[in-house]
Design a protein around this motif. Sequence first.
Motif, PDB file in Angstrom:
ATOM      1  N   UNK A 130       0.839  -1.208   0.000  1.00  0.00           N
ATOM      2  CA  UNK A 130       0.000   0.000   0.000  1.00  0.00           C
ATOM      3  C   UNK A 130       0.872   1.256   0.000  1.00  0.00           C
ATOM      4  N   UNK A 133       2.392   1.641  -3.452  1.00  0.00           N
ATOM      5  CA  UNK A 133       1.414   2.108  -4.440  1.00  0.00           C
ATOM      6  C   UNK A 133       1.194   3.605  -4.310  1.00  0.00           C
ATOM      7  N   UNK A 134       1.125   4.075  -3.070  1.00  0.00           N
ATOM      8  CA  UNK A 134       0.924   5.515  -2.832  1.00  0.00           C
ATOM      9  C   UNK A 134       2.157   6.282  -3.281  1.00  0.00           C
ATOM     10  N   UNK A 143      -5.090  -4.662  -3.831  1.00  0.00           N
ATOM     11  CA  UNK A 143      -3.766  -5.115  -3.418  1.00  0.00           C
ATOM     12  C   UNK A 143      -3.921  -6.457  -2.724  1.00  0.00           C
TER      13      UNK A 143
ATOM     14  N   UNK B 113      -6.877  11.842   1.178  1.00  0.00           N
ATOM     15  CA  UNK B 113      -5.784  11.000   0.688  1.00  0.00           C
ATOM     16  C   UNK B 113      -4.466  11.764   0.566  1.00  0.00           C
ATOM     17  N   UNK B 116      -3.378  11.566   4.494  1.00  0.00           N
ATOM     18  CA  UNK B 116      -3.471  10.312   5.249  1.00  0.00           C
ATOM     19  C   UNK B 116      -3.502   9.106   4.311  1.00  0.00           C
ATOM     20  N   UNK B 117      -3.217   7.941   4.879  1.00  0.00           N
ATOM     21  CA  UNK B 117      -3.511   6.702   4.170  1.00  0.00           C
ATOM     22  C   UNK B 117      -4.992   6.423   4.392  1.00  0.00           C
ATOM     23  N   UNK B 118      -5.719   6.230   3.316  1.00  0.00           N
ATOM     24  CA  UNK B 118      -7.162   5.993   3.446  1.00  0.00           C
ATOM     25  C   UNK B 118      -7.467   4.561   3.037  1.00  0.00           C
ATOM     26  N   UNK B 141      -6.261   3.782  -0.681  1.00  0.00           N
ATOM     27  CA  UNK B 141      -4.856   3.360  -0.663  1.00  0.00           C
ATOM     28  C   UNK B 141      -4.740   1.862  -0.415  1.00  0.00           C
TER      29      UNK B 141
END
Lengths: 231, 231
Positions: A130, A133-134, A143, B113, B116-118, B141
Motif C-alpha cells: 500500500x 502504491x501511494x 492489493x 488522501x 493520510x492513508x485511506x 490506498x
Amino acid sequence: MNSPIKVIAFDVFGTTVDWHGSIMQEIQQMGLNIDADQFANAWRSGYEPAMAEVRKGAKTWTKIDVLHRMILDKILDDFKITHLSEEQKVHLNLIWHRLHPWADTVEGLLLLKRRFKIVTLSNGNLGLLANMAKFGGLPWDLILSAEVFRHYKPDPETYLGVADIFDVQPHEVMLVATHTNDLKAAKSYGLKTAYVHRALEFGANQIKPIPDVSDFDLSAADFIDLAKKLV
Amino acid sequence: MNSPIKVIAFDVFGTTVDWHGSIMQEIQQMGLNIDADQFANAWRSGYEPAMAEVRKGAKTWTKIDVLHRMILDKILDDFKITHLSEEQKVHLNLIWHRLHPWADTVEGLLLLKRRFKIVTLSNGNLGLLANMAKFGGLPWDLILSAEVFRHYKPDPETYLGVADIFDVQPHEVMLVATHTNDLKAAKSYGLKTAYVHRALEFGANQIKPIPDVSDFDLSAADFIDLAKKLV
C-alpha cells in the motif's frame, strides 16, 4: 488471445518496480562507502531462503518487512557498516516501501485497468504494497498479498486465492511476472501467464538473458507492450 | 485535533456508499411490483443476524456475498417474487458490488488522501469492495476487509488489524463511520473515531436522527466536512 481473462495479477518486486535501481540509488545517496550494486543484490538474495523457512514451517508466519530486516542486519555486518543508528536502520529497511516503478509501469497499468481488474500478487506484506502504491502512483484495483492467504508464492493458495477472491475460474486470471518459476507455478494451477522481460532487474552488471518463454501464453517487452497485446 | 493520525479507516455500507438508494433504484428499474424501500431495508436487516452466526462460531467463515444471497432468497420468498431466473438472482445479489458513493464521498476521500492513508474497514468481502471501488471511483490506498482478518466487526481483530498492517499504534488510526456501535467498539480498542451523519441511510421514510456523539473525537456532516476538520 481469445481468452476470457477477467483479472490480471502482477508480481511486484522486479516485475512492477525496480528494486535494484531504487536500492542502489538510495545507498549511493546515503554516502555509504560500499558497492551499492552488490549490496542491493545481497539483500534481495536473502529473500528466497528466508521465505522458504516460513513455507516449510520452520518459522511461523512472518511479514516480509521483518524478513527484510533480518537480512539487512546480516548484510550490514557483512559489508562492515557499523555506524547506523536504529532509527536509520528502520528507515533503510523501509526502502522496500519506496521502490520506483519501471518507466512503463504506470502507463501500462492504466491501459490495462480500462478492461481488466488489475491486482498485485506479491509476497510483500499489505502495508508495504500500500505504501509503495501511494509512493509510486500504482493504480491497483486491489492489493493482494501472501499476507492475505498466509502462504507465500509459489504455494497454490496464493494463485488460486486470486480466483477465489473474485469468484472466477483460475483460467480467467492471468499472472504477469518476470520470473519464470512464478509463472510456471501459476500455470500448473490453471492460471494464464504472461512473461515481461526486465533485463535490468539485477542491475547493469548482470543483464538478464531472455529465457525460454514457450510455456507461457504471452511474452511482452514491458507493461505498455503487454497492454497492446491484451487490450 | 493535535493527534498524529496516520491511517483513516472507513466503514463502507452506509458511511461511504448509499446502499439503500442504490438498491431502491435498481429494484424500481427492474419493474418488480414491490415496495422497493421496504425490500432494501429487509435485505440489509438480515445482515447483522447472518454475521452474528459467523461471529459466534455457529457458521464457519462465510463471505458477505454468500450471506447476501441467503438473505435474498428468503426475502424474495417473503415478497412473493417467484419469476426470477438463477442468472437474474446472481446479478441482483451483486448489486452490493454496484452501490453508489454519496455525492461528497469521492471528493472528500481525495482531499483526505493527500495527507493520510485511506483504507476501508468493512465486513464486505475483498472482491465486493474492489468491484465497488472500480465502479464508483473510490480512491482507496488499501482495501481492508473482515475477510483479511477472518473476523467480522466489531471483533477486535478487525480494528487492531488495521494498526498492525501499517505497523502503527491503534491511536494513530481513526475509524470513520455512521454507526455508533462500530465507533464505540473502535474506541474501546484505542482507535480515534469520527462520526459522519448519513441521515438518508435507511431512506427518506426513516430519516436517521443525529445521535449522541460526545464519545467520539470528531463529528462531521459528510466526507468533505471531515476533510476540512482533519486536513
